[in-house]
Design a protein around this motif. Structure first.
Motif, PDB file in Angstrom:
ATOM      1  N   LEU A  15       0.796  -1.244   0.000  1.00 53.99           N
ATOM      2  CA  LEU A  15       0.000   0.000   0.000  1.00 53.99           C
ATOM      3  C   LEU A  15       0.828   1.294   0.000  1.00 53.99           C
ATOM      4  O   LEU A  15       0.570   2.189  -0.822  1.00 53.99           O
ATOM      5  CB  LEU A  15      -0.991  -0.032   1.167  1.00 53.99           C
ATOM      6  CG  LEU A  15      -2.159   0.938   1.058  1.00 53.99           C
ATOM      7  CD1 LEU A  15      -2.994   0.660  -0.185  1.00 53.99           C
ATOM      8  CD2 LEU A  15      -3.038   0.864   2.299  1.00 53.99           C
ATOM      9  N   PRO A  16       1.829   1.419   0.881  1.00 47.59           N
ATOM     10  CA  PRO A  16       2.593   2.676   0.882  1.00 47.59           C
ATOM     11  C   PRO A  16       3.236   2.944  -0.476  1.00 47.59           C
ATOM     12  O   PRO A  16       3.265   4.092  -0.940  1.00 47.59           O
ATOM     13  CB  PRO A  16       3.667   2.441   1.955  1.00 47.59           C
ATOM     14  CG  PRO A  16       3.111   1.390   2.837  1.00 47.59           C
ATOM     15  CD  PRO A  16       2.298   0.501   1.938  1.00 47.59           C
ATOM     16  N   GLU A  17       3.686   1.876  -1.108  1.00 47.60           N
ATOM     17  CA  GLU A  17       4.305   2.026  -2.419  1.00 47.60           C
ATOM     18  C   GLU A  17       3.270   2.486  -3.437  1.00 47.60           C
ATOM     19  O   GLU A  17       3.534   3.350  -4.263  1.00 47.60           O
ATOM     20  CB  GLU A  17       4.860   0.661  -2.825  1.00 47.60           C
ATOM     21  CG  GLU A  17       6.025   0.739  -3.794  1.00 47.60           C
ATOM     22  CD  GLU A  17       6.578  -0.654  -4.034  1.00 47.60           C
ATOM     23  OE1 GLU A  17       6.665  -1.045  -5.198  1.00 47.60           O
ATOM     24  OE2 GLU A  17       6.867  -1.346  -3.023  1.00 47.60           O
ATOM     25  N   LYS A  18       2.099   1.906  -3.353  1.00 43.86           N
ATOM     26  CA  LYS A  18       1.053   2.229  -4.328  1.00 43.86           C
ATOM     27  C   LYS A  18       0.594   3.687  -4.199  1.00 43.86           C
ATOM     28  O   LYS A  18       0.425   4.372  -5.198  1.00 43.86           O
ATOM     29  CB  LYS A  18      -0.136   1.278  -4.131  1.00 43.86           C
ATOM     30  CG  LYS A  18      -1.217   1.480  -5.165  1.00 43.86           C
ATOM     31  CD  LYS A  18      -2.216   0.343  -5.188  1.00 43.86           C
ATOM     32  CE  LYS A  18      -3.327   0.749  -6.132  1.00 43.86           C
ATOM     33  NZ  LYS A  18      -3.520   0.011  -7.288  1.00 43.86           N
ATOM     34  N   VAL A  19       0.394   4.155  -2.979  1.00 41.57           N
ATOM     35  CA  VAL A  19      -0.185   5.508  -2.832  1.00 41.57           C
ATOM     36  C   VAL A  19       0.879   6.616  -2.801  1.00 41.57           C
ATOM     37  O   VAL A  19       0.563   7.768  -3.085  1.00 41.57           O
ATOM     38  CB  VAL A  19      -1.121   5.634  -1.609  1.00 41.57           C
ATOM     39  CG1 VAL A  19      -2.205   4.597  -1.639  1.00 41.57           C
ATOM     40  CG2 VAL A  19      -0.370   5.580  -0.309  1.00 41.57           C
ATOM     41  N   GLY A  20       2.098   6.268  -2.464  1.00 46.74           N
ATOM     42  CA  GLY A  20       3.150   7.289  -2.421  1.00 46.74           C
ATOM     43  C   GLY A  20       2.780   8.418  -1.458  1.00 46.74           C
ATOM     44  O   GLY A  20       2.359   8.158  -0.331  1.00 46.74           O
ATOM     45  N   ASP A  21       2.883   9.665  -1.931  1.00 46.96           N
ATOM     46  CA  ASP A  21       2.558  10.807  -1.069  1.00 46.96           C
ATOM     47  C   ASP A  21       1.135  11.290  -1.271  1.00 46.96           C
ATOM     48  O   ASP A  21       0.760  12.382  -0.820  1.00 46.96           O
ATOM     49  CB  ASP A  21       3.501  11.985  -1.390  1.00 46.96           C
ATOM     50  CG  ASP A  21       4.914  11.666  -0.952  1.00 46.96           C
ATOM     51  OD1 ASP A  21       5.059  10.845  -0.018  1.00 46.96           O
ATOM     52  OD2 ASP A  21       5.866  12.216  -1.555  1.00 46.96           O
ATOM     53  N   ASN A  22       0.346  10.525  -2.016  1.00 42.89           N
ATOM     54  CA  ASN A  22      -1.026  10.966  -2.304  1.00 42.89           C
ATOM     55  C   ASN A  22      -1.955  10.724  -1.123  1.00 42.89           C
ATOM     56  O   ASN A  22      -1.797   9.743  -0.398  1.00 42.89           O
ATOM     57  CB  ASN A  22      -1.581  10.197  -3.507  1.00 42.89           C
ATOM     58  CG  ASN A  22      -0.852  10.574  -4.775  1.00 42.89           C
ATOM     59  OD1 ASN A  22      -0.955  11.698  -5.245  1.00 42.89           O
ATOM     60  ND2 ASN A  22      -0.083   9.630  -5.309  1.00 42.89           N
ATOM     61  N   PRO A  23      -2.947  11.600  -0.986  1.00 43.75           N
ATOM     62  CA  PRO A  23      -3.933  11.349   0.063  1.00 43.75           C
ATOM     63  C   PRO A  23      -4.834  10.156  -0.286  1.00 43.75           C
ATOM     64  O   PRO A  23      -4.995   9.811  -1.457  1.00 43.75           O
ATOM     65  CB  PRO A  23      -4.759  12.639   0.104  1.00 43.75           C
ATOM     66  CG  PRO A  23      -4.472  13.353  -1.161  1.00 43.75           C
ATOM     67  CD  PRO A  23      -3.177  12.849  -1.706  1.00 43.75           C
ATOM     68  N   VAL A  24      -5.376   9.562   0.756  1.00 45.29           N
ATOM     69  CA  VAL A  24      -6.273   8.415   0.585  1.00 45.29           C
ATOM     70  C   VAL A  24      -7.572   8.746   1.302  1.00 45.29           C
ATOM     71  O   VAL A  24      -7.560   9.202   2.444  1.00 45.29           O
ATOM     72  CB  VAL A  24      -5.637   7.153   1.215  1.00 45.29           C
ATOM     73  CG1 VAL A  24      -6.594   5.979   1.159  1.00 45.29           C
ATOM     74  CG2 VAL A  24      -4.339   6.804   0.507  1.00 45.29           C
ATOM     75  N   LEU A  25      -8.661   8.529   0.600  1.00 42.40           N
ATOM     76  CA  LEU A  25      -9.969   8.832   1.189  1.00 42.40           C
ATOM     77  C   LEU A  25     -10.711   7.539   1.494  1.00 42.40           C
ATOM     78  O   LEU A  25     -10.794   6.651   0.641  1.00 42.40           O
ATOM     79  CB  LEU A  25     -10.776   9.683   0.190  1.00 42.40           C
ATOM     80  CG  LEU A  25     -12.232   9.979   0.545  1.00 42.40           C
ATOM     81  CD1 LEU A  25     -12.342  10.805   1.821  1.00 42.40           C
ATOM     82  CD2 LEU A  25     -12.914  10.714  -0.616  1.00 42.40           C
ATOM     83  N   LEU A  26     -11.238   7.454   2.701  1.00 46.52           N
ATOM     84  CA  LEU A  26     -12.059   6.291   3.066  1.00 46.52           C
ATOM     85  C   LEU A  26     -13.375   6.790   3.623  1.00 46.52           C
ATOM     86  O   LEU A  26     -13.401   7.617   4.538  1.00 46.52           O
ATOM     87  CB  LEU A  26     -11.338   5.433   4.120  1.00 46.52           C
ATOM     88  CG  LEU A  26     -12.178   4.338   4.787  1.00 46.52           C
ATOM     89  CD1 LEU A  26     -12.631   3.268   3.794  1.00 46.52           C
ATOM     90  CD2 LEU A  26     -11.397   3.683   5.930  1.00 46.52           C
ATOM     91  N   LEU A  27     -14.470   6.274   3.064  1.00 45.53           N
ATOM     92  CA  LEU A  27     -15.780   6.625   3.601  1.00 45.53           C
ATOM     93  C   LEU A  27     -16.103   5.624   4.702  1.00 45.53           C
ATOM     94  O   LEU A  27     -16.171   4.427   4.458  1.00 45.53           O
ATOM     95  CB  LEU A  27     -16.833   6.585   2.488  1.00 45.53           C
ATOM     96  CG  LEU A  27     -16.504   7.491   1.303  1.00 45.53           C
ATOM     97  CD1 LEU A  27     -17.471   7.270   0.160  1.00 45.53           C
ATOM     98  CD2 LEU A  27     -16.509   8.955   1.713  1.00 45.53           C
TER      99      LEU A  27
END
Ligand code: XMP
Length: 322
Positions: A15-27
């Protein structure tokens, strides 16, 4: 049952590799699946990247919003967005009686509010992550030739589709069943109360109130349901049951209150055992428990004059009434 330690390791390495520095939104719905996913994200990523959005639809259980707020803050959430959108949902549901029409109204409102509120966050490029589990996918008819049983709002909204097309949809639990998610929650150190919490449907109380949904009916159902669930916990029955809840029927019936004739609402109690919610059996209560719980409800919730127990298994009945 999956290998939990291995699953956590895999998520934590990919996961950290996939998202990098991008924000992640969870509902966050308040249910077990999204809460466990929230906990996993907060343990896996920099919490500043994790945006948790919870919508108080007005269709939630008693004290739900406060409980969600307290738990997620305790888990280290720093970007917790609590949206009060009761008015949006109740006005969309006004006058609607058909179960699928209600589900669609709730689903459409989720989309509308989701778009409005996510736009306000100012993170258009965020990854979207969802706690969708295997039965959600199967029962929404999104997989192969499974037929549509009920429309589940949380699978396939425009936001989800857009993120999917952009390669920004992450659904780590899509092959998991509820038992796996519970074990995962326990491994992540979530409180037992949270991990063992019974499932709650996306459309919330809207599918547990037969006929038109109003705030007054939501309030009545919230009170009755809270008494029922509290009693199950006090009687050490809660964890023996897969899912228990109260349903507010659209029937009225004659009763006696304070020596006078009353014409109150009829409440139904449901309790089932299951291993994956695909099939379910009626929970065989000791009648004494049912009688006492019924009496507590009719005594304490003045609008309810009669309580019944649903003795239908799935199939042919579904777990929720609508
Ligand atoms: P049914 O009523 O179809 O429910 O036998 C099976 C399980 O799914 C839950 N359920 C939902 N969960 N969104 C959800 O996330 C929904 O729209 C929804 N409808 C039902 C239900 O509570 C049961 O656990």
């Amino acid at each position: 049952m999956i290998d939990i330690e291995k699953f956590i390791e895999e998520v934590q390495s990919s996961l950290p590799e996939k998202v990098g520095d991008n924000p992640v939104l969870l509902l966050i719905s308040g249910g077990v699946d999204s809460t466990v996913l929230g906990a996993l994200l907060l343990k896996t990523l920099d919490p500043r990247l994790v945006h948790l959005m919870y919508m108080d639809t007005g269709l939630m259980r008693k004290n739900e919003t406060n409980n969600v707020k307290a738990l997620l803050s305790k888990l280290g959430s720093v970007n917790l967005h609590i949206i009060n959108c009761e008015e949006d949902f109740l006005s969309a549901l006004a006058g609607i009686e058909d179960p699928e029409a209600k589900r669609r109204a709730v689903g459409d409102t989720f989309i509308k509010v989701q778009e409005r509120e996510t736009a306000k966050l100012g993170i258009p490029d965020a990854f979207l992550t969802q706690g969708t589990i295997a039965p959600d996918v199967i029962e929404s008819g999104n997989e192969g030739n499974a037929s549509l049983i009920k429309s589940h709002h949380n699978v396939g909204t425009p936001l989800v589709q857009a993120k999917k097309q952009a390669g920004k949809l992450i659904e780590p639990f899509d092959k998991l069943f509820k038992t796996d998610v519970r074990a995962l929650g326990a491994a992540l150190g979530l409180p037992e109360d949270t991990v063992k919490r019974h499932p709650f449907p996306g459309p919330g109380l809207a599918v547990r109130i037969l006929g038109e949904v109003t705030r007054e009916k939501c309030d009545i159902l919230r009170e009755a349901d809270a008494i029922y669930i509290d009693e199950l916990k006090k009687r050490n029955l809660y964890n023996e049951i897969w899912q228990a809840f109260a349903v507010l029927t659209n029937l009225r019936s004659v009763g006696i209150s304070g020596g006078k004739r009353s014409y109150g609402r009829v409440l139904a109690l449901r309790a089932i055992t299951s291993s994956d919610a695909m099939t379910a059996e009626v929970y065989p209560f000791n009648l004494k428990d049912l009688f006492e719980i019924s009496a507590l409800i009719t005594t304490n919730v003045k609008d309810i004059s009669r309580v019944t127990y649903d003795i239908s298994s799935k199939p042919p009945a579904t777990i929720e009434w609508e």
